[in-house]
Scaffold this motif. Structure first.
Motif, mmCIF file in Angstrom:
data_model
loop_
_atom_site.group_PDB
_atom_site.id
_atom_site.type_symbol
_atom_site.label_atom_id
_atom_site.label_comp_id
_atom_site.label_asym_id
_atom_site.label_seq_id
_atom_site.Cartn_x
_atom_site.Cartn_y
_atom_site.Cartn_z
ATOM 1 N N GLY A 9 0.832 -1.196 0.000
ATOM 2 C CA GLY A 9 0.000 0.000 0.000
ATOM 3 C C GLY A 9 0.869 1.250 0.000
ATOM 4 N N ALA A 10 0.402 2.302 0.645
ATOM 5 C CA ALA A 10 1.161 3.552 0.714
ATOM 6 C C ALA A 10 2.272 3.415 1.752
ATOM 7 N N VAL A 11 3.492 3.744 1.347
ATOM 8 C CA VAL A 11 4.659 3.626 2.217
ATOM 9 C C VAL A 11 5.413 4.948 2.183
ATOM 10 N N GLU A 12 5.850 5.389 3.351
ATOM 11 C CA GLU A 12 6.660 6.607 3.446
ATOM 12 C C GLU A 12 8.129 6.225 3.248
ATOM 13 N N ILE A 13 8.787 6.835 2.277
ATOM 14 C CA ILE A 13 10.172 6.534 1.947
ATOM 15 C C ILE A 13 10.992 7.808 2.089
ATOM 16 N N SER A 14 12.047 7.744 2.876
ATOM 17 C CA SER A 14 12.934 8.902 2.964
ATOM 18 C C SER A 14 13.875 8.885 1.758
ATOM 19 N N PRO A 15 14.232 10.057 1.225
ATOM 20 C CA PRO A 15 15.079 10.119 0.026
ATOM 21 C C PRO A 15 16.408 9.381 0.174
ATOM 22 N N GLU A 16 16.948 9.291 1.390
ATOM 23 C CA GLU A 16 18.220 8.581 1.570
ATOM 24 C C GLU A 16 18.067 7.063 1.534
ATOM 25 N N LYS A 17 16.849 6.561 1.388
ATOM 26 C CA LYS A 17 16.607 5.120 1.266
ATOM 27 C C LYS A 17 16.428 4.676 -0.186
ATOM 28 N N VAL A 18 16.554 5.622 -1.111
ATOM 29 C CA VAL A 18 16.400 5.298 -2.532
ATOM 30 C C VAL A 18 17.702 4.693 -3.048
ATOM 31 N N ILE A 19 17.583 3.578 -3.773
ATOM 32 C CA ILE A 19 18.722 2.932 -4.422
ATOM 33 C C ILE A 19 18.553 3.135 -5.924
ATOM 34 N N ASN A 20 19.545 3.728 -6.560
ATOM 35 C CA ASN A 20 19.491 3.976 -7.998
ATOM 36 C C ASN A 20 20.203 2.867 -8.757
ATOM 37 N N PHE A 21 19.530 2.338 -9.757
ATOM 38 C CA PHE A 21 20.106 1.385 -10.696
ATOM 39 C C PHE A 21 20.143 2.111 -12.037
ATOM 40 N N PRO A 22 21.244 2.826 -12.354
ATOM 41 C CA PRO A 22 21.291 3.652 -13.561
ATOM 42 C C PRO A 22 20.946 2.914 -14.847
ATOM 43 N N SER A 23 21.246 1.626 -14.928
ATOM 44 C CA SER A 23 20.923 0.844 -16.120
ATOM 45 C C SER A 23 19.632 0.058 -15.966
ATOM 46 N N GLY A 24 18.951 0.213 -14.841
ATOM 47 C CA GLY A 24 17.754 -0.572 -14.565
ATOM 48 C C GLY A 24 18.112 -2.027 -14.314
ATOM 49 N N LEU A 25 17.132 -2.894 -14.352
ATOM 50 C CA LEU A 25 17.330 -4.336 -14.215
ATOM 51 C C LEU A 25 16.954 -4.994 -15.538
ATOM 52 N N VAL A 26 17.475 -6.178 -15.779
ATOM 53 C CA VAL A 26 17.226 -6.875 -17.045
ATOM 54 C C VAL A 26 15.715 -7.024 -17.255
ATOM 55 N N GLY A 27 15.256 -6.491 -18.387
ATOM 56 C CA GLY A 27 13.840 -6.547 -18.721
ATOM 57 C C GLY A 27 13.033 -5.393 -18.153
ATOM 58 N N PHE A 28 13.634 -4.631 -17.261
ATOM 59 C CA PHE A 28 12.947 -3.516 -16.606
ATOM 60 C C PHE A 28 13.865 -2.292 -16.592
ATOM 61 N N GLU A 29 14.469 -2.009 -17.727
ATOM 62 C CA GLU A 29 15.463 -0.955 -17.836
ATOM 63 C C GLU A 29 14.902 0.434 -17.553
ATOM 64 N N GLU A 30 13.586 0.611 -17.725
ATOM 65 C CA GLU A 30 12.981 1.927 -17.508
ATOM 66 C C GLU A 30 12.803 2.262 -16.023
ATOM 67 N N SER A 31 12.800 1.276 -15.156
ATOM 68 C CA SER A 31 12.681 1.513 -13.712
ATOM 69 C C SER A 31 14.077 1.585 -13.121
ATOM 70 N N LYS A 32 14.433 2.744 -12.632
ATOM 71 C CA LYS A 32 15.795 2.965 -12.155
ATOM 72 C C LYS A 32 15.885 3.250 -10.660
ATOM 73 N N ARG A 33 14.783 3.659 -10.041
ATOM 74 C CA ARG A 33 14.798 3.999 -8.614
ATOM 75 C C ARG A 33 14.010 2.948 -7.832
#
Length: 147
Positions: A9-33
């Motif tokens: 559901g709705a989750v509160e995320i602090s900005p310092e908990k974001v992990i960036n995958f600049p190349s995305g994941l295999v098959g999901f390249e458009e999702s980077k954060r």
């Protein structure tokens, strides 16, 4: 920031908990954060949900390979090392994506051994290390035998 997730559901995320995958994941390249989510009532989580912040319907179960008896010794290319911002060894976490497949009509959960996630926990940046073949530098332990 508040994020809508498929599983939690709705989750509160602090900005310092974001992990960036600049190349995305295999098959999901458009999702980077992404962020890691787990149930709060668990003292020590054995698995985590890697929740996409770019697509609320995209989430993966991931585990520490050691919980499954695997120990990776990965060599990173210069480009991979640069993408991870030249991390110290103690700042690296290796995780395995889990996937579901049908075997003899039954659902079976298996780890993706050939494409572990490598995350710089200090810089909060990661990549998916796709290996063409398993190399002998992966060790397996027999978790069912007495140590």
């Amino acid at each position: 920031m508040k994020v809508e997730t498929y599983l939690f559901g709705a989750v509160e995320i602090s900005p310092e908990k974001v992990i960036n995958f600049p190349s995305g994941l295999v098959g999901f390249e458009e999702s980077k954060r992404y962020t890691l989510v787990h149930e709060d009532d668990k003292a020590e989580a054995a698995s985590f949900t890697l929740q996409s912040l770019d697509d609320p319907n995209l989430a993966f179960q991931i585990v520490d390979p050691a919980t499954l008896g695997f120990n990776y010794e990965l060599l990173l290319s210069d480009a991979e090392n640069a993408l991870l911002q030249s991390p110290a060894t103690e700042d690296i976490a290796v995780m395995q994506l889990l996937f579901k497949k049908e075997v003899d009509g039954k659902a079976v959960i298996s780890p993706n051994l050939r494409a572990p996630l490598v995350i710089n926990t200090r810089a909060r940046v990661g990549l998916q290390k796709v290996m063409e073949s398993l190399r002998p530098n992966i060790t397996l332990s027999n978790l069912s035998s007495a140590v």
